[in-house]
Design an enzyme around this catalytic site. Structure first.
Site, PDB file in Angstrom:
ATOM      1  N   ASP A 174       0.861  -1.182   0.000  1.00 40.62           N
ATOM      2  CA  ASP A 174       0.000   0.000   0.000  1.00 40.62           C
ATOM      3  C   ASP A 174       0.899   1.233   0.000  1.00 40.62           C
ATOM      4  O   ASP A 174       1.909   1.262   0.708  1.00 40.62           O
ATOM      5  CB  ASP A 174      -0.906  -0.010   1.234  1.00 40.62           C
ATOM      6  CG  ASP A 174      -2.001   1.034   1.170  1.00 40.62           C
ATOM      7  OD1 ASP A 174      -1.690   2.242   1.131  1.00 40.62           O
ATOM      8  OD2 ASP A 174      -3.188   0.656   1.165  1.00 40.62           O
ATOM      9  N   ILE A 175       0.541   2.250  -0.781  1.00 40.71           N
ATOM     10  CA  ILE A 175       1.388   3.451  -0.847  1.00 40.71           C
ATOM     11  C   ILE A 175       1.240   4.352   0.384  1.00 40.71           C
ATOM     12  O   ILE A 175       2.074   5.221   0.608  1.00 40.71           O
ATOM     13  CB  ILE A 175       1.145   4.280  -2.132  1.00 40.71           C
ATOM     14  CG1 ILE A 175      -0.288   4.788  -2.204  1.00 40.71           C
ATOM     15  CG2 ILE A 175       1.529   3.477  -3.360  1.00 40.71           C
ATOM     16  CD1 ILE A 175      -0.507   5.807  -3.305  1.00 40.71           C
ATOM     17  N   HIS A 223     -10.367  -4.173  -3.201  1.00 41.78           N
ATOM     18  CA  HIS A 223      -9.047  -4.504  -2.676  1.00 41.78           C
ATOM     19  C   HIS A 223      -9.157  -4.835  -1.200  1.00 41.78           C
ATOM     20  O   HIS A 223      -9.884  -4.194  -0.454  1.00 41.78           O
ATOM     21  CB  HIS A 223      -8.026  -3.384  -2.908  1.00 41.78           C
ATOM     22  CG  HIS A 223      -8.436  -2.029  -2.430  1.00 41.78           C
ATOM     23  ND1 HIS A 223      -9.337  -1.234  -3.100  1.00 41.78           N
ATOM     24  CD2 HIS A 223      -8.044  -1.329  -1.347  1.00 41.78           C
ATOM     25  CE1 HIS A 223      -9.483  -0.092  -2.455  1.00 41.78           C
ATOM     26  NE2 HIS A 223      -8.708  -0.127  -1.377  1.00 41.78           N
ATOM     27  N   HIS A 252      -7.277  -5.193   2.364  1.00 41.08           N
ATOM     28  CA  HIS A 252      -6.125  -4.708   3.117  1.00 41.08           C
ATOM     29  C   HIS A 252      -5.626  -5.816   4.036  1.00 41.08           C
ATOM     30  O   HIS A 252      -6.419  -6.515   4.671  1.00 41.08           O
ATOM     31  CB  HIS A 252      -6.508  -3.504   3.985  1.00 41.08           C
ATOM     32  CG  HIS A 252      -6.875  -2.288   3.207  1.00 41.08           C
ATOM     33  ND1 HIS A 252      -5.959  -1.309   2.902  1.00 41.08           N
ATOM     34  CD2 HIS A 252      -8.049  -1.884   2.669  1.00 41.08           C
ATOM     35  CE1 HIS A 252      -6.564  -0.351   2.211  1.00 41.08           C
ATOM     36  NE2 HIS A 252      -7.835  -0.682   2.057  1.00 41.08           N
TER      37      HIS A 252
END
Length: 173
Positions: free
Chosen positions: A67-68, A135, A137
């Site tokens: 994750d960015i 998505h 996490h």
């Protein structure tokens, strides 16, 4: 005249922090920096068109990458290759995909010596999604997340569902 109850210092701070959190949620989830909404960044990543994103795992169904904006030391996303906007767009038939994504993330964590006992796995719900592509996490350690990140990834809240609750949601459709 009705007496006005004054807030104690602690309550004032609590409501102030709550207001700041609400503002940050609005800014994070409703403000986009992309003028081309027709392109999906996660479709580009999952198909290998984003050279600056390293795919750490890939199979026929999904990919895993960092994750960015990590919420803890380890924060990864499992993103299906098939474009689906969110958990709300899934059906009972997609339970298998959710199971595979969870198993894939947990297996990835274990292979990289990341404990799953202090980890969080789940999905944001619309309109609280920053990228309109399903998505999952995977975040660890959960115990070291900041207050703001614990709020943003609060399991089974109105904006984030744990995998268990996502599975129950799909089973009840």
């Amino acid at each position: 005249m009705v007496p006005v109850k004054q807030l104690s210092g602690r309550r004032f701070i609590f409501f102030l922090v709550l207001g700041v959190f609400a503002l940050l949620l609005i800014l994070r989830f409703f403000v986009t920096d992309s003028s081309d909404m027709s392109r999906c960044i996660f479709c580009d990543i999952s198909s290998g068109k984003q050279a600056n994103t390293e795919l750490l795992f890939e199979n026929d169904e999904f990919v895993i990458f960092k994750d960015i904006k990590p919420a803890s030391t380890y924060h990864y996303l499992a993103v299906p290759k098939r474009h689906t906007e969110s958990l709300k767009a899934l059906t009972k038939d997609d339970l298998v995909l959710v199971d595979h994504m969870e198993q894939g993330l947990k297996s990835f964590f274990e292979k990289n010596n990341i404990t799953t006992t202090d980890a969080l796995f789940g999905f944001h719900l619309p309109p609280f999604i920053s990228v309109k592509h399903l998505h999952m996490h995977g975040i660890a350690p959960r115990s070291t997340m900041s207050f703001m990140n614990r709020m943003m990834f609060k399991p089974d809240s109105g904006w984030f569902k744990s995998v268990e609750n996502a599975r129950k949601y799909l089973q009840d459709l």
